[in-house]
Design a protein around this motif. Structure first.
Motif, mmCIF file in Angstrom:
data_model
loop_
_atom_site.group_PDB
_atom_site.id
_atom_site.type_symbol
_atom_site.label_atom_id
_atom_site.label_comp_id
_atom_site.label_asym_id
_atom_site.label_seq_id
_atom_site.Cartn_x
_atom_site.Cartn_y
_atom_site.Cartn_z
ATOM 1 N N PRO A 268 0.729 -1.196 0.076
ATOM 2 C CA PRO A 268 -0.073 -0.171 0.122
ATOM 3 C C PRO A 268 0.878 1.388 0.105
ATOM 4 N N VAL A 269 1.917 1.081 0.656
ATOM 5 C CA VAL A 269 2.961 2.356 0.704
ATOM 6 C C VAL A 269 3.374 2.610 -0.812
ATOM 7 N N TRP A 270 3.759 1.628 -1.685
ATOM 8 C CA TRP A 270 4.112 1.979 -2.845
ATOM 9 C C TRP A 270 3.191 2.202 -3.921
ATOM 10 N N ARG A 271 1.771 1.688 -3.518
ATOM 11 C CA ARG A 271 0.690 2.139 -4.177
ATOM 12 C C ARG A 271 0.450 3.872 -4.092
ATOM 13 N N ARG A 272 0.688 4.159 -2.921
ATOM 14 C CA ARG A 272 0.718 5.772 -2.623
ATOM 15 C C ARG A 272 1.730 6.530 -3.482
ATOM 16 N N ASP A 441 8.283 -4.612 -8.059
ATOM 17 C CA ASP A 441 8.425 -5.400 -9.319
ATOM 18 C C ASP A 441 9.094 -6.664 -9.089
ATOM 19 N N ILE A 442 10.262 -6.652 -8.386
ATOM 20 C CA ILE A 442 11.140 -7.920 -8.038
ATOM 21 C C ILE A 442 9.806 -8.916 -7.428
ATOM 22 N N TYR A 443 8.969 -8.478 -6.624
ATOM 23 C CA TYR A 443 7.986 -9.343 -5.954
ATOM 24 C C TYR A 443 7.112 -10.033 -7.096
ATOM 25 N N SER A 444 6.656 -9.155 -8.192
ATOM 26 C CA SER A 444 6.084 -9.508 -9.347
ATOM 27 C C SER A 444 6.985 -10.660 -10.091
ATOM 28 N N ARG A 445 8.157 -10.374 -10.115
ATOM 29 C CA ARG A 445 8.786 -11.564 -10.786
ATOM 30 C C ARG A 445 8.999 -12.810 -10.097
ATOM 31 N N ALA A 468 0.176 -14.013 -19.839
ATOM 32 C CA ALA A 468 -0.793 -13.964 -18.919
ATOM 33 C C ALA A 468 -0.211 -14.187 -17.514
ATOM 34 N N LEU A 469 0.661 -15.130 -17.463
ATOM 35 C CA LEU A 469 1.085 -15.320 -15.940
ATOM 36 C C LEU A 469 2.033 -14.008 -15.519
ATOM 37 N N MET A 470 2.556 -13.264 -16.587
ATOM 38 C CA MET A 470 3.295 -12.129 -16.177
ATOM 39 C C MET A 470 2.339 -11.104 -15.769
ATOM 40 N N GLU A 471 1.134 -10.940 -16.282
ATOM 41 C CA GLU A 471 0.365 -9.870 -16.236
ATOM 42 C C GLU A 471 -0.626 -10.060 -14.884
ATOM 43 N N GLU A 472 -0.614 -11.591 -14.541
ATOM 44 C CA GLU A 472 -1.353 -11.744 -13.287
ATOM 45 C C GLU A 472 -0.492 -11.291 -12.158
ATOM 46 N N ALA A 473 0.951 -11.788 -12.299
ATOM 47 C CA ALA A 473 1.817 -11.368 -11.119
ATOM 48 C C ALA A 473 1.981 -9.803 -11.167
ATOM 49 N N GLN A 474 1.958 -9.154 -12.046
ATOM 50 C CA GLN A 474 2.040 -7.567 -11.943
ATOM 51 C C GLN A 474 0.715 -7.074 -11.356
ATOM 52 N N GLN A 475 -0.442 -7.683 -11.521
ATOM 53 C CA GLN A 475 -1.583 -7.187 -10.757
ATOM 54 C C GLN A 475 -1.543 -7.409 -9.338
ATOM 55 N N GLY A 479 -1.359 -3.856 -8.158
ATOM 56 C CA GLY A 479 -2.891 -3.579 -7.809
ATOM 57 C C GLY A 479 -3.567 -2.850 -8.764
ATOM 58 N N GLU A 480 -4.340 -1.982 -8.226
ATOM 59 C CA GLU A 480 -4.953 -1.090 -9.105
ATOM 60 C C GLU A 480 -4.310 0.305 -9.606
ATOM 61 N N ALA A 481 -2.822 0.290 -8.888
ATOM 62 C CA ALA A 481 -2.205 1.726 -9.155
ATOM 63 C C ALA A 481 -1.791 1.857 -10.609
ATOM 64 N N LEU A 482 -1.728 0.891 -11.500
ATOM 65 C CA LEU A 482 -1.358 1.166 -12.865
ATOM 66 C C LEU A 482 -2.661 0.797 -13.679
ATOM 67 N N ALA A 483 -2.593 1.393 -14.903
ATOM 68 C CA ALA A 483 -3.656 1.485 -15.694
ATOM 69 C C ALA A 483 -3.227 0.391 -17.074
ATOM 70 N N SER A 484 -2.056 -0.108 -16.994
ATOM 71 C CA SER A 484 -1.603 -0.853 -17.831
ATOM 72 C C SER A 484 -0.456 -1.842 -17.367
ATOM 73 N N ARG A 485 -0.020 -2.677 -18.330
ATOM 74 C CA ARG A 485 0.980 -3.947 -17.782
ATOM 75 C C ARG A 485 2.092 -3.864 -18.872
ATOM 76 N N HIS A 486 2.943 -4.725 -18.479
ATOM 77 C CA HIS A 486 4.152 -5.027 -19.487
ATOM 78 C C HIS A 486 3.949 -6.700 -19.748
ATOM 79 N N PRO A 487 3.249 -7.344 -20.464
ATOM 80 C CA PRO A 487 3.085 -8.715 -20.772
ATOM 81 C C PRO A 487 4.358 -9.238 -21.057
#
Length: 582
Positions: A268-272, A441-445, A468-475, A479-487
């Protein structure tokens, strides 16, 4: 920044060329030392029933093994460095292939050596090699038969290593036409730092299109690499593919879980931070192409300005680290110019004798300056490790980032202290950008690779499934902090192909480094000696033991929360500044 202003490294002190007398002599020495090691293994019946297990045998075999690794180091480095700046260097590729084939004999001997080391009694006095013997006992319990281990080593040349080389060949040759220029991928990705959103968006879309065009070859590489890892982990009896990396990184699963718990709590801190940055950019949410967008007024740094700033501020922290950095600039250890055929990103590689070479793609922003300082920290770590024999230079990735994070922190803090207003805001954002990459991002990786292994145990994955797995991890991470992803981040990062779980050690390194920096601030007078000793000892003690020297308990989430708390304070400062400008 014009490419003409940026240096290319000088490799001639390593070897003038592959045809040189120096190179040929070094190859001959390597062959002689391999032969000597093999003779000693036979003499002491290493890996056989009734093998010698006394101090003289131990000293002789360890010395011979170190001698082989010492001889191989500059030879491997020279070939790899040439390939890293010219993927089409066929001579270097052939030389590297020949070296790897010759050193396959060493890889085949590893199982015998490991079993022999594991057979020494627990009370044997191995001196500084005590941890090596303890790890050998664990590894011996996860080994196939000698014949199977030798076969695995031999097949790796046409398996994982070949897939990794193919990945490097394909990815480094990608060029993209944009705005009338033919850009290598590294230069295209540097457009993510452009102040114009239109430039960033167009570069992002062009990048995705380029990766999509080569996704079949790259997916085949990733399936091949991870498929081999899955089979070997199962045949060796590991709990999962993560377990051997924990041993290699000298951390417990408990320590990793404690760190990941703290990371999840910090999201949540990073989303701020992302929301505050979006506000500064006049957007409701960031898009992926905005993550590295400059805010404030970013100062542009010439190469000479970067050199002077880094050396000056390292000198106040550690004169030996500053001296090493000055030497790297003066002796042309650094290749900074982005160009076609050169790999992206940045790295530092030891070349022997305490010297290193640093590859970067210098873009002129502060992040380029901090990246350069980071890689020079690796070079300083290599210098401190040069005091040790090769077997005791095998540092875990968790601790490999220690000196680099310290350098980066020192240089960034100096910039924050010296700058004001819009320029300071730009540096603070650059620092938080980097920290967000290493935490979020490392957490998503990490999430992606965990899912990738789970799926790869069942079957190969199509490129669309990898995306698809990459986008799920990025989500999950963003979270909802980004409007797009890097698949296609699975295609961008070479670490997925060269090793397994080459992600969480970066988070460990950042947060451990922040803990060390706090210890430096508390007691600068006594820190330097303890710091250099820590760097020198990263090959002889595990992470928990070394952390304990500074009073850190890495198996407690509380330790990791403290480092993340320091970053949270900077996020709060950034958010307050952003709100004031709204």
């Amino acid at each position: 920044m014009p490419a003409d202003d940026l240096p290319r490294w000088d490799l001639t002190p390593i070897f003038p060329d592959f045809d040189s007398q120096e190179y040929q002599q070094a190859r001959a020495v390597l062959g002689e030392r391999l032969g000597e090691l093999e003779r000693l293994l036979e003499r002491y019946r290493v890996g056989e029933e009734g093998a010698d297990r006394d101090a003289s045998a131990f000293a002789a075999v360890i010395s011979a093994y170190n001698a082989v690794r010492e001889a191989a180091l500059p030879l491997l480095a020279y070939a790899r460095l040439r390939l890293s700046t010219d993927a089409g260097d066929r001579r270097a590729a052939a030389a590297l292939g020949g070296l790897e084939a010759e050193l396959l004999a060493l890889d085949k001997l590893e199982p015998r050596l490991t079993r022999w080391l594991a057979s020494f009694p627990p009370d044997f006095d191995a001196g500084e090699y005590g941890l090596l013997l303890a790890e050998a006992r664990v590894l011996a319990g996860h080994m196939m038969s000698d014949a199977e281990e030798e076969l695995a080593a031999e097949l790796s040349l046409s398996g994982r290593r070949a897939w990794y080389r193919l990945y490097g060949n394909v990815s480094s040759r990608i060029t993209v036409s944009l705005d009338g220029e033919e850009l290598p991928m590294a230069a295209l990705r540097n457009r993510a730092h452009d102040p114009s959103e239109e430039v960033r968006r167009r570069a992002y879309r062009a990048e995705l299109a380029a990766w999509r065009e080569r996704q079949d070859e790259l997916a085949a590489c990733l399936n091949g690499v991870k498929g081999e890892a899955v089979v070997l982990a199962r045949r060796r009896g590991w709990e999962d593919e993560l377990e051997p990396t924990l041993l290699a990184n000298r951390v417990s699963r408990r320590a990793l879980e404690a760190m990941m718990t703290a990371v999840e709590e910090s999201l949540p801190v990073w989303r701020r931070y992302f929301a505050a940055k979006a506000g500064l950019l006049g957007k409701e949410k960031l898009d992926w192409w905005d993550l590295f967008a400059p805010v404030g007024r970013e100062r542009r740094w010439s190469w000479e300005e970067a050199r002077e700033f880094i050396v000056t501020h390292l000198r106040a922290f550690s004169p030996p680290a500053a001296e090493l950095a000055g030497r790297a600039f003066a002796e042309r250890w650094i290749d900074a110019e982005p160009r076609a055929g050169k790999r992206g990103g940045a790295f530092c590689m030891a070349v022997g004798g305490g010297a290193s070479r640093v590859l970067t793609n210098f873009g002129g922003g502060f992040q380029a300056v901090s990246t350069l300082a980071h890689e020079l920290g690796h070079a300083y770590h290599n210098l401190r490790l040069a005091e040790r024999p090769p077997l005791l230079r095998r540092l875990p990735m968790t601790l490999a980032e220690t000196a680099s994070i310290m350098n980066e922190t020192v240089v960034t803090r100096a910039a924050l202290d010296e700058l004001a207003g819009e320029e300071r805001l730009a540096v603070l954002d650059a620092w938080l950008q980097g920290a967000a990459q290493v935490v979020v991002d490392i957490y998503s990786r990490f999430l992606f690779e965990s899912r990738l292994f789970a799926e790869r145990r069942q079957r190969e994955l199509a490129p669309e499934e990898l995306s698809a797995l990459m986008e799920e991890a990025q989500q999950r991470a963003y979270g909802e902090a980004l409007a797009s992803r890097h698949p296609f981040m699975w295609a961008v990062k070479p670490h997925y192909y060269g090793s397994d779980y080459y992600n969480y050690p970066y988070t460990f390194g950042l947060l451990f480094g922040l803990g060390l920096y706090a210890a430096y601030q508390d007691d600068p007078a006594s820190f330097a000696e303890r710091y250099d000793a820590l760097l020198s000892d990263t090959g002889v003690a595990d992470a928990r033991t070394l952390a304990g020297r500074f009073g850190f308990d890495i198996e407690s989430a509380g330790f990791w929360r403290r480092g993340l708390g320091l970053l949270a304070g900077q996020v709060e400062e950034f958010s307050t500044t952003a709100a004031a400008r709204a």
